[in-house]
Structure formats: structure tokens, C-alpha cells
Scaffold this active site. Structure first.
Site, mmCIF file in Angstrom:
data_model
loop_
_atom_site.group_PDB
_atom_site.id
_atom_site.type_symbol
_atom_site.label_atom_id
_atom_site.label_comp_id
_atom_site.label_asym_id
_atom_site.label_seq_id
_atom_site.Cartn_x
_atom_site.Cartn_y
_atom_site.Cartn_z
ATOM 1 N N SER A 55 -5.915 8.684 -1.152
ATOM 2 C CA SER A 55 -5.814 8.224 -2.003
ATOM 3 C C SER A 55 -7.007 8.674 -3.029
ATOM 4 O O SER A 55 -6.791 9.641 -3.381
ATOM 5 C CB SER A 55 -6.390 6.597 -2.220
ATOM 6 O OG SER A 55 -5.622 6.185 -2.895
ATOM 7 N N ASP A 223 -0.346 3.452 -0.478
ATOM 8 C CA ASP A 223 -1.832 4.332 -0.581
ATOM 9 C C ASP A 223 -1.748 4.943 1.021
ATOM 10 O O ASP A 223 -1.901 3.789 2.156
ATOM 11 C CB ASP A 223 -2.299 3.240 -0.687
ATOM 12 C CG ASP A 223 -3.669 3.932 -1.003
ATOM 13 O OD1 ASP A 223 -4.962 4.079 0.181
ATOM 14 O OD2 ASP A 223 -4.116 4.309 -1.875
#
Length: 309
Positions: A55, A223
Site C-alpha cells: 500500500s 489492498d
């Protein structure tokens, strides 16, 4: 910067002192802490031969390789100064995105990315994401897509809560199986240009509705923190691993032996910013500076660790 400092930094670039593998956890704006740590280590002469990022941690890892840490922080400070809120209700009435995060995030990645420096570093790189394969194009159905997003978000929050209390959790594992998901790692071998790296980082950062559900062709991404928010498992067996994360639950369930031979760095005090507060330039700067200060405070420990055979 004086002449002496410029000469020293030039020598460090030509003759790096230590090699290390750097893993940076995801955490939105909290990852500016890792950027401060990484910049400080790089200036000591630490060469990152391997890097992994999840991320926002992936964005910071590439920024460190690009050697644009300070400029990138200044840039993000400036655009957050001009952003008055984290949710723009008026945009909803115009059919525009109500969250400013993805646009600001993309702009900062583009500003800080130096594709030539990334390649010249020769580093091995892993950007971790989660990929969903549609079953009979089921993810094209908006209702099913909304279910995927809501179920994944709820499972992530509940697992995160349990792990923070030391309780084993497997809701995300069940969601991954149900929705035909799998871990995927993008590496330096996949890098074609700055645009592809940007998309890999966005794939790893997809947290709807703040950062849109990313899709490339018939593949959908979420994610990477859903399955592994700090990737230390991918490094070479004898690597000197420096892992940076922000909460204790990041390392819950990881191999104890691997953790024991890694040097883990966490904030010395609560960070002055939350993950998705894009209105707080002061918090961004203080988070970055705390990373630098914490690295300096641990300098002797870090250097001793890197010196060990």
C-alpha cells in the site's frame, strides 16, 4: 547543505557502507514515518538491495530509491494545505468523487517517482497486492461488487481488532477463498515505465471507497494489507532485514524465527496523524521528522545489527 555534507553524501552513493533489505508496512499517511527512517538510513550509507512495500509503504519504498524523500513530503504538505476536508459532499451532487485521496495520492507518486533512479539502484522490489479473479464475470455486477467490498472491509476491521488483542483471526482468509482471491506480488521485472509502477502501487492501495477498486482487464485488486501488511518473508535467506511498521498487530502470526533475526522499527510515540487524514500538513511533517529522529536514536543498534555476520 554545506560543501562537506555534499561531499560525504556523494561518497556514500559511490561507496555504500552496508547492505540491507527494507520492508515498509502500509498505513496511509502513517507511512511517512517509514519515509523518514529510510531517508536517514540511506544517508548513513545503507544500500537497500531488496525492498518490499505494501500500500502506501510501496510508494515510500520507491520514493527512497528515487532519493526524493524531502521533496515528496514538501509536495504532499502543500497539496494537503489546499485540501479543506476528507469528504466533499458537494461532489456527490455533481457525480464526482467525494474522497480526494486517490487524486492526491496519484499526484504525489508521480511527483516523487524517478524511474531511472529506481532502475539504476539494481534493487529487487516487491509490491504486494491481492487479486480477485471474476467467476463468470460476476464482479462486473455492481451489486456483487458492492458485496465484495463491504464483506472484505468488515472482515478486515474485525480481524484487525482481534489481532490487536492477540486473538487469532481468519475472516480475511475465508473471504479470499469465497471470492477467489490470491496474493500477487509485482516486482522490478514487471516495471515498464513510471505509469506501470504507479498502477502497481494503486493496486496495492485499493481501499474502496477512499481509493477506488482497481481493475486491469478482467482482474481486480485490493489492498495488500488484507493478507500481509509487512512483507519480510520474501527476502533472501541471509538478508539483513529492516522492517518498519506502526502497530503491534502487523506482526501477529509471523514466523518468530524470522522476526527474531530482523530489526524492527516502530514509532517511539503515537503518530500525530491518522491513515487517511489528507487535511493535516503539520501531522505529515511531524510524522516524517519522527521517523528521522527515531532512526537517529537507534543508530548504534542499527549499525551493530548490519555489521553482524
Amino acid at each position: 547543505m554545506g560543501v562537506r555534507e555534499q561531499v560525504l553524501q556523494t561518497l556514500v552513493k559511490i561507496f555504500p557502507t552496508y547492505d540491507a533489505s527494507l520492508a515498509i508496512a502500509g498505513g496511509g499517511c502513517k507511512a511517512f514515518y517509514a519515509l523518514g527512517v529510510g531517508k536517514t538510513l540511506r544517508e548513513w550509507g545503507v544500500r537497500f538491495t531488496e525492498l518490499s512495500g505494501v500500500s502506501a509503504g510501496a510508494a515510500m519504498a520507491l520514493c527512497i530509491l528515487s532519493q526524493t524523500e524531502e521533496e515528496s513530503v514538501e509536495y504532499f504538505e502543500e497539496i494537503t494545505k489546499r485540501n479543506s476536508r476528507n469528504f466533499h459532499f458537494s461532489n456527490l451532487l455533481r457525480g464526482e468523487s467525494t474522497f480526494p485521496h486517490e487524486d492526491m495520492y496519484r499526484r504525489t507518486i508521480r511527483f516523487g517517482m524517478r524511474f531511472d533512479r529506481v532502475l539504476e539502484s539494481g534493487a529487487k522490489i516487491w509490491i504486494h497486492s491481492v487479486k480477485a479473479h471474476p467467476k463468470e464475470d460476476s464482479l462486473k455486477n455492481k451489486f456483487r461488487l458492492a458485496r465484495l467490498i463491504s464483506e472484505t472491509g468488515r472482515a478486515f476491521i474485525l480481524d484487525d481488532r482481534d489481532r490487536s488483542e492477540g486473538i487469532p483471526a481468519n475472516r480475511i482468509a475465508e473471504i479470499i477463498k469465497k471470492w477467489n482471491m490470491e496474493d500477487v506480488d509485482f516486482t522490478e521485472k514487471d516495471f515498464v515505465n513510471s505509469e506501470t509502477i504507479e498502477q502497481f502501487i494503486l493496486n496495492s492501495s485499493s481501499i474502496p471507497p477512499i481509493v477506488d477498486f482497481q481493475s486491469v482487464g478482467n482482474e481486480y485488486y485490493l489492498d495488500g494489507g488484507l493478507t500481509n501488511n509487512m512483507m519480510i518473508e520474501t527476502f533472501s535467506p541471509k538478508a539483513k532485514i529492516i522492517g518498519i511498521h506502526y502497530e503491534p498487530n502487523t506482526i501477529v502470526g509471523k514466523d518468530p524465527d524470522l522476526l527474531a533475526r530482523s530489526f524492527l522499527i516502530t514509532p517511539s510515540k503515537p503518530l500525530p496523524i491518522t491513515s487517511f487524514d489528507y487535511t493535516n500538513p503539520k501531522g505529515v511533517r511531524e510524522t516524517f521528522e519522527l521517523g528521522k529522529a527515531d532512526a537517529l536514536a537507534k543508530k548504534s543498534e542499527i549499525i551493530n545489527y548490519l555489521k553482524k555476520n
